[in-house]
Motif scaffolding. Structure first.
Motif, PDB file in Angstrom:
ATOM      1  N   LYS A  80      16.861   8.262  32.691  1.00 41.03           N
ATOM      2  CA  LYS A  80      17.337   8.638  33.307  1.00 41.03           C
ATOM      3  C   LYS A  80      18.354  10.583  32.673  1.00 41.03           C
ATOM      4  O   LYS A  80      18.046   9.936  31.671  1.00 41.03           O
ATOM      5  CB  LYS A  80      18.819   7.908  33.346  1.00 41.03           C
ATOM      6  N   ASP A  81      18.454  10.710  33.617  1.00 45.50           N
ATOM      7  CA  ASP A  81      19.477  12.340  33.065  1.00 45.50           C
ATOM      8  C   ASP A  81      20.566  11.692  32.242  1.00 45.50           C
ATOM      9  O   ASP A  81      21.320  11.610  33.020  1.00 45.50           O
ATOM     10  CB  ASP A  81      19.252  13.021  33.640  1.00 45.50           C
ATOM     11  N   LEU A  82      20.963  12.652  30.901  1.00 47.99           N
ATOM     12  CA  LEU A  82      22.404  12.090  30.096  1.00 47.99           C
ATOM     13  C   LEU A  82      22.963  13.120  29.662  1.00 47.99           C
ATOM     14  O   LEU A  82      22.506  14.443  29.994  1.00 47.99           O
ATOM     15  CB  LEU A  82      21.914  11.002  29.029  1.00 47.99           C
ATOM     16  N   ASP A  83      24.064  12.657  29.473  1.00 42.78           N
ATOM     17  CA  ASP A  83      24.618  14.218  29.126  1.00 42.78           C
ATOM     18  C   ASP A  83      25.037  14.346  27.662  1.00 42.78           C
ATOM     19  O   ASP A  83      25.436  14.975  27.069  1.00 42.78           O
ATOM     20  CB  ASP A  83      26.607  14.003  29.542  1.00 42.78           C
ATOM     21  N   ILE A  84      24.088  13.224  27.064  1.00 40.67           N
ATOM     22  CA  ILE A  84      24.209  12.898  25.322  1.00 40.67           C
ATOM     23  C   ILE A  84      22.893  13.585  24.853  1.00 40.67           C
ATOM     24  O   ILE A  84      21.731  14.092  25.548  1.00 40.67           O
ATOM     25  CB  ILE A  84      23.807  11.709  24.866  1.00 40.67           C
ATOM     26  N   ILE A  85      23.064  14.668  24.154  1.00 46.71           N
ATOM     27  CA  ILE A  85      22.159  15.172  23.096  1.00 46.71           C
ATOM     28  C   ILE A  85      21.634  14.695  22.134  1.00 46.71           C
ATOM     29  O   ILE A  85      22.919  14.795  21.217  1.00 46.71           O
ATOM     30  CB  ILE A  85      22.164  16.950  23.189  1.00 46.71           C
ATOM     31  N   ASN A  86      20.676  13.633  21.865  1.00 51.56           N
ATOM     32  CA  ASN A  86      20.393  13.504  20.428  1.00 51.56           C
ATOM     33  C   ASN A  86      18.421  13.264  20.632  1.00 51.56           C
ATOM     34  O   ASN A  86      17.847  12.839  21.344  1.00 51.56           O
ATOM     35  CB  ASN A  86      20.689  12.006  20.585  1.00 51.56           C
ATOM     36  N   SER A  87      17.977  13.735  18.508  1.00 57.24           N
ATOM     37  CA  SER A  87      16.504  13.573  18.814  1.00 57.24           C
ATOM     38  C   SER A  87      16.229  12.412  19.268  1.00 57.24           C
ATOM     39  O   SER A  87      14.988  11.865  19.382  1.00 57.24           O
ATOM     40  CB  SER A  87      16.466  14.175  17.578  1.00 57.24           C
ATOM     41  N   LYS A  88      16.460  11.197  19.081  1.00 58.24           N
ATOM     42  CA  LYS A  88      16.432   9.930  18.722  1.00 58.24           C
ATOM     43  C   LYS A  88      16.278   9.618  20.485  1.00 58.24           C
ATOM     44  O   LYS A  88      15.605   8.325  20.819  1.00 58.24           O
ATOM     45  CB  LYS A  88      17.528   9.152  18.439  1.00 58.24           C
ATOM     46  N   ILE A  89      16.443  10.154  21.531  1.00 58.21           N
ATOM     47  CA  ILE A  89      16.426   9.933  22.539  1.00 58.21           C
ATOM     48  C   ILE A  89      15.358  10.546  23.064  1.00 58.21           C
ATOM     49  O   ILE A  89      15.450  12.125  23.296  1.00 58.21           O
ATOM     50  CB  ILE A  89      17.962  10.340  23.320  1.00 58.21           C
ATOM     51  N   ILE A  90      14.313  10.300  23.733  1.00 59.80           N
ATOM     52  CA  ILE A  90      13.399  10.773  24.415  1.00 59.80           C
ATOM     53  C   ILE A  90      13.532  10.079  26.149  1.00 59.80           C
ATOM     54  O   ILE A  90      13.482   8.599  26.438  1.00 59.80           O
ATOM     55  CB  ILE A  90      11.977  10.374  23.981  1.00 59.80           C
ATOM     56  N   LYS A  91      13.031  10.652  26.816  1.00 58.31           N
ATOM     57  CA  LYS A  91      13.402  10.920  28.362  1.00 58.31           C
ATOM     58  C   LYS A  91      11.571  10.556  29.005  1.00 58.31           C
ATOM     59  O   LYS A  91      11.257  11.717  28.661  1.00 58.31           O
ATOM     60  CB  LYS A  91      14.024  11.751  29.320  1.00 58.31           C
ATOM     61  N   VAL A  92      11.498   9.658  29.599  1.00 55.31           N
ATOM     62  CA  VAL A  92       9.850   9.628  30.317  1.00 55.31           C
ATOM     63  C   VAL A  92      10.473   9.321  31.923  1.00 55.31           C
ATOM     64  O   VAL A  92      11.289   9.113  32.491  1.00 55.31           O
ATOM     65  CB  VAL A  92       9.706   8.811  29.481  1.00 55.31           C
ATOM     66  N   SER A  93       9.083   9.283  32.716  1.00 56.34           N
ATOM     67  CA  SER A  93       9.258   9.276  34.183  1.00 56.34           C
ATOM     68  C   SER A  93       9.546   8.040  34.494  1.00 56.34           C
ATOM     69  O   SER A  93      10.027   7.845  35.970  1.00 56.34           O
ATOM     70  CB  SER A  93       7.827  10.029  34.765  1.00 56.34           C
ATOM     71  N   ASN A  94       9.413   7.564  33.743  1.00 58.28           N
ATOM     72  CA  ASN A  94       8.970   5.570  34.448  1.00 58.28           C
ATOM     73  C   ASN A  94       9.755   5.007  32.570  1.00 58.28           C
ATOM     74  O   ASN A  94       8.310   4.444  32.166  1.00 58.28           O
ATOM     75  CB  ASN A  94       8.504   5.194  34.907  1.00 58.28           C
ATOM     76  N   SER A  95      10.511   4.369  32.922  1.00 57.23           N
ATOM     77  CA  SER A  95      10.461   3.522  31.164  1.00 57.23           C
ATOM     78  C   SER A  95       9.805   2.196  31.600  1.00 57.23           C
ATOM     79  O   SER A  95       8.894   1.896  30.672  1.00 57.23           O
ATOM     80  CB  SER A  95      12.200   3.098  31.467  1.00 57.23           C
ATOM     81  N   ILE A  96       9.808   1.722  32.730  1.00 64.50           N
ATOM     82  CA  ILE A  96       8.982   0.298  32.840  1.00 64.50           C
ATOM     83  C   ILE A  96       7.246   0.711  32.862  1.00 64.50           C
ATOM     84  O   ILE A  96       6.224   0.185  32.293  1.00 64.50           O
ATOM     85  CB  ILE A  96       9.073  -0.611  34.308  1.00 64.50           C
ATOM     86  N   LYS A  97       6.914   1.688  33.489  1.00 65.59           N
ATOM     87  CA  LYS A  97       5.167   2.064  33.194  1.00 65.59           C
ATOM     88  C   LYS A  97       5.263   2.635  31.950  1.00 65.59           C
ATOM     89  O   LYS A  97       4.240   2.170  30.701  1.00 65.59           O
ATOM     90  CB  LYS A  97       5.084   3.496  33.931  1.00 65.59           C
ATOM     91  N   PHE A  98       6.280   3.036  30.373  1.00 66.47           N
ATOM     92  CA  PHE A  98       6.197   3.831  29.435  1.00 66.47           C
ATOM     93  C   PHE A  98       5.949   1.756  28.975  1.00 66.47           C
ATOM     94  O   PHE A  98       5.205   1.993  28.117  1.00 66.47           O
ATOM     95  CB  PHE A  98       7.354   4.437  28.810  1.00 66.47           C
ATOM     96  N   LEU A  99       6.496   0.899  29.067  1.00 70.00           N
ATOM     97  CA  LEU A  99       6.771  -0.349  28.448  1.00 70.00           C
ATOM     98  C   LEU A  99       5.081  -0.291  28.638  1.00 70.00           C
ATOM     99  O   LEU A  99       4.221  -1.269  27.517  1.00 70.00           O
ATOM    100  CB  LEU A  99       8.003  -1.182  28.880  1.00 70.00           C
ATOM    101  N   GLN A 100       4.947  -0.728  29.689  1.00 68.88           N
ATOM    102  CA  GLN A 100       3.331  -1.480  30.255  1.00 68.88           C
ATOM    103  C   GLN A 100       2.573  -0.769  29.432  1.00 68.88           C
ATOM    104  O   GLN A 100       1.608  -1.700  28.573  1.00 68.88           O
ATOM    105  CB  GLN A 100       3.122  -0.862  31.191  1.00 68.88           C
ATOM    106  N   ASP A 101       2.990   0.736  29.569  1.00 71.74           N
ATOM    107  CA  ASP A 101       1.340   1.843  28.584  1.00 71.74           C
ATOM    108  C   ASP A 101       1.446   1.392  27.291  1.00 71.74           C
ATOM    109  O   ASP A 101       0.152   1.243  26.977  1.00 71.74           O
ATOM    110  CB  ASP A 101       1.875   2.886  28.493  1.00 71.74           C
ATOM    111  N   ILE A 102       2.814   1.286  26.506  1.00 73.23           N
ATOM    112  CA  ILE A 102       2.775   1.085  24.714  1.00 73.23           C
ATOM    113  C   ILE A 102       2.574   0.395  24.784  1.00 73.23           C
ATOM    114  O   ILE A 102       1.878  -0.652  23.766  1.00 73.23           O
ATOM    115  CB  ILE A 102       3.797   1.181  24.443  1.00 73.23           C
TER     116      ILE A 102
END
Length: 442
Positions: A80-102
Motif C-alpha cells: 500500500k502507498d504510505l505517508d511514511i518515508i523509511n529505507s526499511k520499507i519496501i513496497k511491492v505490488s502484492n504482499s501475498i505474492k511476495f510471501l509466496q515467491d520468497i
C-alpha cells in the motif's frame, strides 16, 4: 507468528541463508535494501515483531507498519502507498505474492525433506503423528493450527531453520488449483493423501472434483514417494504406495483393537500402539510409520515415538471438567469425519452414559440439509443416551426426521446447563470450527 513444536530451538541467530535469498531477490528486481541486513525471523503479526524481524504486511497488516518499525523491524514489506518515508520499507505490488515467491526460493535453498499432508479428513492428526515419529530421530518442524493455505503454508516455510532436516506441512484447499500452487511453493519430497471426502462441496460440488483437487500434488512427486489410503474408492487405483486394510496394500493394517488409552494394531506384522482413540487412528498412525520407514527409521525408534505422541488440541481430546468427561473433537467436521467420530465414541469402553452434541458441518453446498440428515441417522443408529444438536442446519435436518431422541438447543450455554444436571456422563462434541462447540466446556 506460527508456533512450532520442534526437537531443537532456533534461538536468536541470523538466518544467513534466508538473508542471502532475500538480498539476491531484491537485487534481481533492482530494489535497494539496507546493505547490512540481519534477519532473525519473519512475522505477519505486528504484535510479534522484534529487533531483527522481517515484517510482511498482509492485508490489514499495512495499517501496523509504524508499530513494526517502533519494535525494531529490520525490513518491512507492504503493498500500500504510505505517508511514511523509511529505507526499511519496501513496497511491492502484492504482499501475498511476495510471501509466496520468497518462500519458494527459500525452500529451494534449504537442505531439507518436506512431507506434504493433504486429504479431506485426518490431515492435522496425520501431520502430528508424522512429526512425532520423525522428530524422534531428526531435527523436525511442523505447522500448528490451520496455517495450510496460500498464505499459511509459505509463511510456515519461512519459519524453518536452516539446520532443520524435516518439515511436515499440511496442505488445505477450498478449490481447484490451490494444491498445485502449494506444491509449486513447497516442492514436497513425500506426500500423503488421507482420503477423499465431502469437504468443501460448497465450492467443489462433488467428490470427483475433491479428488482432482487433492491429487494435484501427484505430478510433483515420484510415485514411490506418495502414500495414499488404499481402501478409499477414489485412491485405490492410483499408482502410488498404499496404506490400508486391503491385502494388496504396501503397508497393511490388521488386528486393530481399541482400548480406553488408544489403539493397538499391526502394520505388516509389526505390533504398534498409538495413544489416540478411534480405529481410524490406526490408519493415521500407519502413515506416520510408513514415512518413518521410508526415511530410514527402525522399528524400535518408530514404536517408541508413537507411544509418546502429542497431537493438536480438539482432536478426540479427553477433558475432565466438573465431573463430566468431554471428548472434544470440535476442531472441524464433515459428514465422513462426523461418522468416524460417532463410531469411535460409541465403541469407546466407558461405564458412563454417552451424550453427543453435534453442531453444523459447514461448506457442504446445496445438499447440506441432506448431509445433516444422514449424520443424524448415523447418530440414531448408535445407542447413545442423549442426542443434542446445535445450529440451523442440524435443526432443519432434525425437523425432517422428527425423532424424539434428538433435542435442539438454540444456545450453547443452555446445553451446558442441561449437561450439569446429569451424573456420570461422557460427552462428545463434534461440529465445524465456526460452531465453536468447545465453548460448552468453559
Amino acid at each position: 507468528m506460527v508456533k512450532y513444536e520442534a526437537n531443537i530451538k532456533k534461538g536468536d541467530v541470523e538466518l544467513k541463508v534466508f538473508t542471502k535469498v532475500l538480498s539476491d531477490y531484491f537485487q534481481k528486481l533492482k530494489i535497494s535494501v539496507p546493505k547490512e541486513l540481519s534477519i532473525k525471523n519473519v512475522q505477519m503479526d505486528s504484535k510479534k515483531v522484534e529487533k531483527g524481524s522481517l515484517f510482511i504486511a498482509i492485508n490489514n497488516g499495512n495499517n501496523y507498519i509504524e508499530e513494526a518499525l517502533e519494535k525494531g523491524a529490520e525490513l518491512i514489506i507492504c503493498d500500500k502507498d504510505l505517508d511514511i518515508i523509511n529505507s526499511k520499507i519496501i513496497k511491492v505490488s502484492n504482499s501475498i505474492k511476495f510471501l509466496q515467491d520468497i518462500a519458494k526460493i527459500y525452500r529451494e535453498n534449504l537442505n531439507i525433506k518436506i512431507i506434504a499432508v493433504t486429504g479431506s479428513e485426518g490431515k492435522t492428526t496425520t501431520k502430528d503423528l508424522i512429526f512425532g515419529v520423525l522428530s524422534h530421530k531428526y531435527k523436525a518442524k511442523k505447522t500448528l493450527g490451520n496455517y495450510n493455505n496460500q498464505i499459511g503454508l509459505p509463511f510456515s516455510i519461512l519459519q524453518l531453520d536452516e539446520k532443520d532436516e524435516v518439515a511436515v506441512l499440511e496442505m488445505g484447499m477450498s478449490n481447484l488449483g490451490e494444491i498445485d500452487l502449494l506444491s509449486k511453493i513447497s516442492k514436497p519430497d513425500y506426500a500423503i493423501i488421507t482420503n477423499i471426502g465431502d469437504s468443501h462441496l460448497e465450492f467443489l460440488i462433488n467428490r470427483d472434483n475433491v479428488f482432482k483437487a487433492k491429487t494435484e500434488v501427484l505430478k510433483y512427486l515420484n510415485k514411490n514417494h506418495v502414500l495414499v489410503y488404499g481402501d478409499d474408492p477414489y485412491l485405490k487405483n492410483l499408482d502410488t504406495l498404499k496404506v490400508g486394510f486391503d491385502l494388496k496394500s504396501n503397508f497393511k493394517i490388521s488386528d486393530e483393537v481399541e482400548v480406553y488409552e488408544g489403539v493397538h494394531f499391526r502394520l505388516n506384522d509389526e505390533k504398534y500402539f498409538v495413544p489416540l482413540n478411534g480405529l481410524y487412528n490406526a490408519v493415521n498412525a500407519s502413515f506416520a510409520i510408513s514415512i518413518g520407514k521410508l526415511l530410514g527409521m527402525s522399528y524400535q525408534e518408530i514404536k517408541q515415538s508413537l507411544e509418546k505422541i502429542k497431537i493438536t488440541s480438539m482432536r478426540f481430546e479427553k477433558i475432565e471438567k466438573d465431573g463430566i468427561l468431554f471428548i472434544n473433537d470440535a476442531y472441524n467436521a464433515s459428514p465422513v469425519s462426523m461418522e468416524m467420530a460417532l463410531k469411535a465414541f460409541s465403541s469407546l469402553p466407558l461405564s458412563r452414559k454417552k451424550i453427543i452434541v453435534l453442531g453444523d458441518a459447514l461448506e457442504l453446498g446445496e445438499k447440506e440439509i441432506e448431509y445433516h440428515k444422514i449424520i443424524l441417522l448415523e447418530a440414531l443408529r448408535h445407542s447413545f443416551d442423549k442426542i443434542f444438536i446445535y445450529g440451523q442446519r442440524m435443526k432443519k435436518a432434525s425437523e425432517i426426521l422428527n425423532n424424539s431422541k434428538i433435542t435442539y438447543f438454540a444456545e450453547k450455554s443452555i446445553i451446558r446447563d442441561e449437561l450439569n444436571k446429569m451424573e456420570n456422563i461422557a460427552v462428545l462434541l463434534k461440529g465445524s470450527r465456526g460452531m465453536k462447540l468447545e465453548e460448552i466446556i468453559m
